[in-house]
Scaffold this active site. Structure first.
Site, PDB file in Angstrom:
ATOM      1  CG  ASP A   1      27.016   0.325  -8.179  1.00 40.79           C
ATOM      2  OD1 ASP A   1      27.272  -0.402  -9.164  1.00 40.79           O
ATOM      3  OD2 ASP A   1      26.987   1.566  -8.227  1.00 40.79           O
TER       4      ASP A   1
ATOM      5  CG  HIS B   1      -1.934  -1.030   1.266  1.00 38.71           C
ATOM      6  ND1 HIS B   1      -1.683  -2.297   1.739  1.00 38.71           N
ATOM      7  CD2 HIS B   1      -3.241  -1.030   0.865  1.00 38.71           C
ATOM      8  CE1 HIS B   1      -2.777  -3.023   1.650  1.00 38.71           C
ATOM      9  NE2 HIS B   1      -3.732  -2.292   1.121  1.00 38.71           N
TER      10      HIS B   1
END
Length: 298
Positions: free
Chosen positions: A113, A64
């Site tokens: 990363d 939601h």
């Protein structure tokens, strides 16, 4: 998506944890000294994590959308491991566990990363929910042994000219909470209402019907003088909850109070009004019995 429109808005908090494992002290030193070629690892990962939390419903179909009112990100270095702690808060109808876990995973991926050019063996370890609070599990109510009398106040139904649905909705919800109940039907007469209050042996007495503004709606004015204590907050919660769902709820004169150690409630006579009033205050209203016994709030 799961229907959460019946839920009550509360403060929700969740903390998730992720671990990034480096393979050398040189990597840890580069992070501490801000010497990683791609930039400041902690600050960049933190910014990515904030975006990750906000974007959770965009990526997870059943999640939601909700207002994110606080996000905190902390790091702890333990040897070659970096522990990421992500805390998310909201005041809403559903929790933020997934948002916290998604945010922690985005932080970990960003660090991976940025570090992989200098550490080919860097890896992401555990991603887990560490804690949560604010939902039903935070406000556990013990209803064991409680009994209830459900009284339907209706001239029409008491004469056999209509079918009771509101009382049945109340009984059904009480059963789901583990509260044993019995139902009776009486006309909209003050004397009948008073008899029910005087003769009940149940812990909980719930009236449905007679709370509107019609000429035969006498339940509130009959009950109010009998109460030892009025629970105005409970009454306000029922009306507020109902008003958020339909405009005519403002006409309800729902009642809540204590009489001789018993909890007495008067709910609307419509099926929807009765069901929504139950959803608004149960199971939390049962905490009254703990307070009546002289125990403190948790």
């Amino acid at each position: 998506m799961v229907d959460i429109t019946h839920k009550v808005t509360t403060l929700r908090e969740a903390t998730a944890e992720a671990i990034v494992k480096t393979s050398s002290q040189a990597t840890i030193d580069a992070i501490k000294n801000n010497e990683v070629p791609k930039g400041n690892v902690f600050e960049m990962a933190k910014a990515a994590g904030l975006l990750g939390v906000k974007k959770t419903p965009d990526l997870l179909p059943d999640c939601h959308p909700l207002p994110i009112e606080y996000t905190g990100i902390d790091y702890e270095i333990d040897g070659l491991d970096i522990t990421i702690s992500m805390t998310v808060k909201t005041i809403y109808k559903t929790g933020v566990e997934v948002e916290a876990m998604h945010g922690a995973s985005v932080v970990a991926l960003t660090m991976y990363d940025m570090l992989k050019p200098i550490d080919k063996n860097v890896e992401i370890g555990t991603i887990r929910l560490k804690s949560k609070k604010g939902g039903k599990s935070s406000y556990k109510i013990n209803s064991e042994g409680l009994t209830a009398d459900v009284v339907v106040c209706s001239d029409t139904i008491s004469k056999g000219k209509g079918e009771d649905r509101a009382g049945e909705a109340i009984v059904e919800r009480l059963k789901a909470l583990g509260v044993n109940s019995q139902k009776s039907i009486i006309p909209d007469e003050a004397e009948e209402i008073i008899k029910k209050v005087e003769n009940t042996s149940a812990d909980l007495l719930i009236f449905t019907g007679g709370t509107g503004v019609g000429p035969r709606d006498v339940t509130p004015q009959t009950l109010e003088p009998l109460l030892d204590i009025k629970l105005k907050g409970v009454e306000e919660q029922m009306r507020s909850y109902g008003q958020n769902r339909m405009p005519y709820a403002m006409f309800s004169r729902s009642i809540a109070g204590i009489k001789d150690g018993k909890l007495i409630l008067a709910l609307p006579g419509s099926t929807k009004g009765a069901a929504e009033s139950m959803d608004a205050i149960f199971p939390h209203v049962l905490h009254a019995f703990k307070v009546i016994e002289g125990k403190r709030h948790d």
